[in-house]
Write an enzyme that holds these catalytic residues in place. Sequence first.
Site, PDB file in Angstrom:
ATOM      1  N   ASP A 158      30.803  33.711 -29.131  1.00  0.00           N
ATOM      2  CA  ASP A 158      30.410  32.432 -28.514  1.00  0.00           C
ATOM      3  C   ASP A 158      31.239  32.193 -27.258  1.00  0.00           C
ATOM      4  O   ASP A 158      31.748  31.093 -27.036  1.00  0.00           O
ATOM      5  CB  ASP A 158      30.556  31.280 -29.509  1.00  0.00           C
ATOM      6  CG  ASP A 158      29.767  30.037 -29.081  1.00  0.00           C
ATOM      7  OD1 ASP A 158      28.878  30.137 -28.202  1.00  0.00           O
ATOM      8  OD2 ASP A 158      30.048  28.942 -29.626  1.00  0.00           O
ATOM      9  N   LYS A 160      32.002  31.190 -23.724  1.00  0.00           N
ATOM     10  CA  LYS A 160      31.412  30.254 -22.760  1.00  0.00           C
ATOM     11  C   LYS A 160      32.553  29.434 -22.175  1.00  0.00           C
ATOM     12  O   LYS A 160      33.652  29.415 -22.745  1.00  0.00           O
ATOM     13  CB  LYS A 160      30.364  29.360 -23.438  1.00  0.00           C
ATOM     14  CG  LYS A 160      30.873  28.584 -24.646  1.00  0.00           C
ATOM     15  CD  LYS A 160      29.761  27.747 -25.265  1.00  0.00           C
ATOM     16  CE  LYS A 160      30.230  27.056 -26.538  1.00  0.00           C
ATOM     17  NZ  LYS A 160      29.165  26.223 -27.141  1.00  0.00           N
ATOM     18  N   ASN A 163      34.963  27.423 -24.254  1.00  0.00           N
ATOM     19  CA  ASN A 163      35.903  28.135 -25.121  1.00  0.00           C
ATOM     20  C   ASN A 163      36.936  28.928 -24.343  1.00  0.00           C
ATOM     21  O   ASN A 163      37.711  29.676 -24.922  1.00  0.00           O
ATOM     22  CB  ASN A 163      35.135  29.077 -26.063  1.00  0.00           C
ATOM     23  CG  ASN A 163      34.306  28.311 -27.070  1.00  0.00           C
ATOM     24  OD1 ASN A 163      34.610  27.147 -27.364  1.00  0.00           O
ATOM     25  ND2 ASN A 163      33.262  28.923 -27.583  1.00  0.00           N
ATOM     26  N   ASP A 176      38.655  29.315 -29.963  1.00  0.00           N
ATOM     27  CA  ASP A 176      37.538  29.080 -30.873  1.00  0.00           C
ATOM     28  C   ASP A 176      36.899  30.364 -31.399  1.00  0.00           C
ATOM     29  O   ASP A 176      35.813  30.768 -30.963  1.00  0.00           O
ATOM     30  CB  ASP A 176      36.477  28.170 -30.253  1.00  0.00           C
ATOM     31  CG  ASP A 176      35.624  27.530 -31.348  1.00  0.00           C
ATOM     32  OD1 ASP A 176      35.746  27.964 -32.515  1.00  0.00           O
ATOM     33  OD2 ASP A 176      34.844  26.618 -31.055  1.00  0.00           O
ATOM     34  N   THR A 196      25.467  30.159 -28.424  1.00  0.00           N
ATOM     35  CA  THR A 196      24.904  29.050 -27.669  1.00  0.00           C
ATOM     36  C   THR A 196      23.786  29.627 -26.804  1.00  0.00           C
ATOM     37  O   THR A 196      23.998  30.635 -26.120  1.00  0.00           O
ATOM     38  CB  THR A 196      26.011  28.428 -26.796  1.00  0.00           C
ATOM     39  OG1 THR A 196      27.129  28.100 -27.634  1.00  0.00           O
ATOM     40  CG2 THR A 196      25.539  27.178 -26.062  1.00  0.00           C
TER      41      THR A 196
END
Length: 313
Positions: A158, A160, A163, A176, A196
Amino acid sequence: RPPPYLSRELGYSTNNSAQSLPARSSGKPTLHDFQFGVTLGEGSYSTVKLAKSRVDGKEYAVKVITKSHLIRANKVETAAAERKALIRLNGHPGIVSLHHAFQDEWSLYFVIDYAANGEMQALISRLGSLSIPCVRYYSAQIADALEFMHSKGVLHRDLKPENILLDDAFRIKIADFGTGKVLEQGEERATTFVGTAQYQAPELLERKETTKSSDYWAFGCVIYQMTAGRFVFNELSDYLTWQKVKRVEYEVPDGFDEQAKDLVNKLLVHDPTLRLGAGPTGSPNDPNALKAHPFFATIVWSSLWTDAAPEIE
Ligand code: ADE
């Protein structure tokens, strides 16, 4: 004392720190060792709070995960995976370190590095987009952190700008690992749908498959976003976004740096085995080939984590 089944499932022993973490002379910390401050972030099962340690006087980010939420949502494994991933990754400057993990009757507590300058997302929003020297510096740090993470058998899944945190010196700290995956010996792919929409790779949408390469796809999305100030793939619904992702249909705005564009084009490749950085060591698209891309020509990799950040603009 927590119910024994929770202690077992979460891999906690009653009074012993995680083996690869430094032992404290005073044993495992408790809530009373911290003075809690503002909320830094909130997720579905957790809240991250700023906390000052009464033991060493330093500031930490403490991720508080409510056990009842975990159990109700069937996410006990998730918290265990996050802790396992963080323990494996301890020590790299580009990834938040886990200093302690403890629990009480109600919650799990992960004591991690506090990244004083917050999320990369906020920086992009504040500035509109980043200057090319900044994009180059942050992309190099992300590339280095990804190489390390993957060498330890951990997928982030994830990645992005929310994070990617910035510490007091404006260096990145990837955070995260709640959707992280620790690969077993010989294991290469995972088949859980996570992430996401804007950063999900085609193989996840088409085959529910994630590998190291899916993190490189997300990395391409992040480089585009830092440079252009907007998502590379973003339509009015996730469904429409996924259609563009599967066709690798995106446009690069006028004035986008040519070498950044070439790098993004080599990361946003439909076939995961062909993405730059994702190939096995020694192959033409291994992590060294990524580091050798012309966009990184002026990066001194040996002093990447000690060089000052470029002026933020
Ligand atoms: N938000 C979420 N995690 C954080 C951390 N470790 N430092 C600063 N802000 C955060």
